[in-house]
Design a protein around this motif. Structure first.
Motif, PDB file in Angstrom:
ATOM      1  N   HIS A  68       0.845  -1.202   0.000  1.00  0.00           N
ATOM      2  CA  HIS A  68       0.000   0.000   0.000  1.00  0.00           C
ATOM      3  C   HIS A  68       0.885   1.259   0.000  1.00  0.00           C
ATOM      4  O   HIS A  68       0.699   2.152  -0.826  1.00  0.00           O
ATOM      5  CB  HIS A  68      -0.906  -0.057   1.239  1.00  0.00           C
ATOM      6  CG  HIS A  68      -1.721   1.169   1.495  1.00  0.00           C
ATOM      7  ND1 HIS A  68      -3.089   1.177   1.429  1.00  0.00           N
ATOM      8  CD2 HIS A  68      -1.370   2.441   1.832  1.00  0.00           C
ATOM      9  CE1 HIS A  68      -3.537   2.392   1.710  1.00  0.00           C
ATOM     10  NE2 HIS A  68      -2.520   3.172   1.962  1.00  0.00           N
ATOM     11  N   GLU A  69       1.866   1.280   0.917  1.00  0.00           N
ATOM     12  CA  GLU A  69       2.733   2.470   1.012  1.00  0.00           C
ATOM     13  C   GLU A  69       3.626   2.622  -0.220  1.00  0.00           C
ATOM     14  O   GLU A  69       3.896   3.732  -0.669  1.00  0.00           O
ATOM     15  CB  GLU A  69       3.589   2.414   2.274  1.00  0.00           C
ATOM     16  CG  GLU A  69       2.808   2.436   3.580  1.00  0.00           C
ATOM     17  CD  GLU A  69       1.817   3.587   3.676  1.00  0.00           C
ATOM     18  OE1 GLU A  69       2.114   4.677   3.160  1.00  0.00           O
ATOM     19  OE2 GLU A  69       0.740   3.380   4.245  1.00  0.00           O
ATOM     20  N   HIS A  72       1.772   4.465  -2.963  1.00  0.00           N
ATOM     21  CA  HIS A  72       1.853   5.928  -2.807  1.00  0.00           C
ATOM     22  C   HIS A  72       3.221   6.413  -3.302  1.00  0.00           C
ATOM     23  O   HIS A  72       3.330   7.398  -4.020  1.00  0.00           O
ATOM     24  CB  HIS A  72       1.771   6.321  -1.329  1.00  0.00           C
ATOM     25  CG  HIS A  72       0.429   6.175  -0.698  1.00  0.00           C
ATOM     26  ND1 HIS A  72      -0.707   6.765  -1.191  1.00  0.00           N
ATOM     27  CD2 HIS A  72       0.033   5.522   0.431  1.00  0.00           C
ATOM     28  CE1 HIS A  72      -1.736   6.479  -0.398  1.00  0.00           C
ATOM     29  NE2 HIS A  72      -1.313   5.716   0.594  1.00  0.00           N
ATOM     30  N   GLY A 114      -2.873   4.351  -2.737  1.00  0.00           N
ATOM     31  CA  GLY A 114      -2.818   3.411  -1.610  1.00  0.00           C
ATOM     32  C   GLY A 114      -4.091   2.578  -1.486  1.00  0.00           C
ATOM     33  O   GLY A 114      -4.041   1.342  -1.520  1.00  0.00           O
ATOM     34  N   ASN A 156      -9.030   3.751   5.023  1.00  0.00           N
ATOM     35  CA  ASN A 156      -8.170   4.825   4.530  1.00  0.00           C
ATOM     36  C   ASN A 156      -8.914   5.820   3.656  1.00  0.00           C
ATOM     37  O   ASN A 156      -8.426   6.915   3.416  1.00  0.00           O
ATOM     38  CB  ASN A 156      -6.993   4.243   3.759  1.00  0.00           C
ATOM     39  CG  ASN A 156      -5.806   4.004   4.677  1.00  0.00           C
ATOM     40  OD1 ASN A 156      -5.272   4.939   5.249  1.00  0.00           O
ATOM     41  ND2 ASN A 156      -5.427   2.754   4.844  1.00  0.00           N
ATOM     42  N   ASP A 164      -5.658   8.737   3.844  1.00  0.00           N
ATOM     43  CA  ASP A 164      -5.642   8.944   2.392  1.00  0.00           C
ATOM     44  C   ASP A 164      -6.905   9.667   1.916  1.00  0.00           C
ATOM     45  O   ASP A 164      -6.835  10.554   1.070  1.00  0.00           O
ATOM     46  CB  ASP A 164      -5.539   7.594   1.677  1.00  0.00           C
ATOM     47  CG  ASP A 164      -4.216   6.912   1.979  1.00  0.00           C
ATOM     48  OD1 ASP A 164      -3.251   7.623   2.292  1.00  0.00           O
ATOM     49  OD2 ASP A 164      -4.166   5.676   1.906  1.00  0.00           O
TER      50      ASP A 164
HETATM   51 ZN    ZN Z   1      -2.277   5.180   2.365  1.00  0.00          ZN
END
Ligand code: ZN
Length: 380
Positions: A68-69, A72, A114, A156, A164
């Motif tokens: 996920h990170e 980004h 993300g 998120n 996010d």
């Molecule tokens: Zn995120």
């Protein structure tokens, strides 16, 4: 602005990955609760199987958060924004990027990457469950992971800064109003509303008897509340310092000492004048810089036998500031290099001339004063 905290576990695509201490507790808790859950639901498995599926599921969850990170981070990189580090916290991760995106569209795309990545993983694990029944280890693992990744994506997407969803929300407000700081304030406020909402909801759940999940929700809400306040405060710092340059804040007084001075004498000079940093000069030529920290790196008993020249920071290792350098970037440089002051130098290579000194204290004083009187000139 602070240095990355936590334990460094490796580097992916050139980005250092850190694990915050809180994550290790979560890792153990998740593994334990999974092992218990699998023990109840799959009594036919051996306890080695319960625990190994538990650990594998936890590790894959951990990998999902990193994924996920990284998503980004990859979008940020596509916009030439440097990714400093990825740190895994209690309820997810944080990718630290070198600067705020320059355009609303960039922030929107970085933020949405993300949740889309988590959704992608949810779909992937869900399709695994179509091939492996829940009674099998792969199936049990995939069911937990698709649900958790889907929850991660949805959580998120809550429209509260700094989640996010809050960034997506801020990007939209920013794009519509063309006003970054106003967008941040609005997204920060919605972040607080989301956080208070979670705390209240958690308290409600706890009062209906589900103590652990209620407290857990309330705890995440409280964590979010702090994060929302901190993010808004950081933008306030940017606001306060924007439009200011090194020359506005530097002190014109540049204390100097001779290189042949002994450290004992230098210590007396510091004690007498209260000045903590001096340039070392010989025949009007700059040799280096000395300050209290450097002085204290030498044991007191050796001060008599050592000269300033022996311990000073040599000229080529001094960090410089230009008078026209923006103050915000300069403060970040001071913090990153862990120094308290920098000489301000004007002119080219031949006629380089020290015109002042800038210190962290002087920048903080300006921030303090500006927050008391308000910004005097419109900065945007
Ligand atoms: Zn995120």
């Amino acid at each position: 602005m602070q240095a990355s905290s936590g334990l460094r576990i490796g580097r992916i695509l050139g980005i250092p990955i850190y694990v915050h201490a809180s994550w290790m507790i979560i890792f153990v808790l998740i593994t334990m609760s999974l092992a218990v859950q699998f023990t109840q639901q799959h009594p036919q498995w051996t306890s080695v199987q319960h625990w190994s599926v538990g650990i594998a599921t936890s590790l894959l969850f951990f990998a999902s958060v990193v994924f996920h990170e990284l998503s980004h981070s990859m979008v940020a990189r596509a916009y030439k924004i440097r990714v400093i580090s990825i740190t895994l916290f209690v309820f997810g991760g944080v990718a630290r990027i070198g600067r705020e995106p320059a355009k609303a569209m960039q922030e929107f795309n970085i933020a949405i990457a993300g949740p889309l990545a988590s959704l992608f993983l949810a779909v992937g694990f869900y399709s695994l469950t179509l091939f492996f029944p829940y009674a099998e280890m792969t199936g049990a693992l995939a069911v937990w992971l698709w649900k958790t990744n889907a929850m991660l994506a949805l959580f998120n997407l809550l429209p509260g800064f700094p989640l996010d969803g809050g960034r997506i929300f801020r990007a939209i407000v920013w794009g519509v109003t063309k006003d970054f700081s106003r967008a941040t304030k609005i997204a920060g406020t919605s972040g607080k509303i989301v956080a208070y909402g979670m705390i209240l909801f958690g308290a409600g759940v706890a009062m209906r008897g589900q103590w652990s999940s209620g407290l857990w929700l309330a705890f995440i809400g409280w964590f979010l509340l702090n994060a929302a306040q901190e993010s808004v405060a950081q933008v306030a710092i940017r606001e306060t310092l924007s439009g200011l340059h090194a020359a506005d804040v530097m002190s014109h007084e540049v204390p100097t000492v001779a290189r042949i001075l002994s450290l004992e004498e230098y210590g007396q000079e510091v004690a007498r004048t209260g000045r903590r940093c001096h340039l070392v000069i010989t025949d009007d030529r700059l040799m280096g810089m000395i300050n209290v920290t450097t002085l204290n790196s030498v044991p007191r008993s050796e001060w008599v036998h050592n000269s300033v020249q022996a311990v000073m920071i040599p000229r080529e290792k001094i960090l410089w500031a230009k008078p026209e350098e923006p103050l915000l970037g300069l403060l970040e440089r001071l913090v990153a290099a862990d120094v308290n002051q920098m000489p301000v130098v004007s002119g080219g290579d031949d006629g380089a001339h020290i015109i002042g000194m800038i210190t962290r204290d002087s920048i903080l004083r300006v921030m303090q004063a500006r927050s008391e009187v308000g910004s005097l000139s419109p900065t945007r």
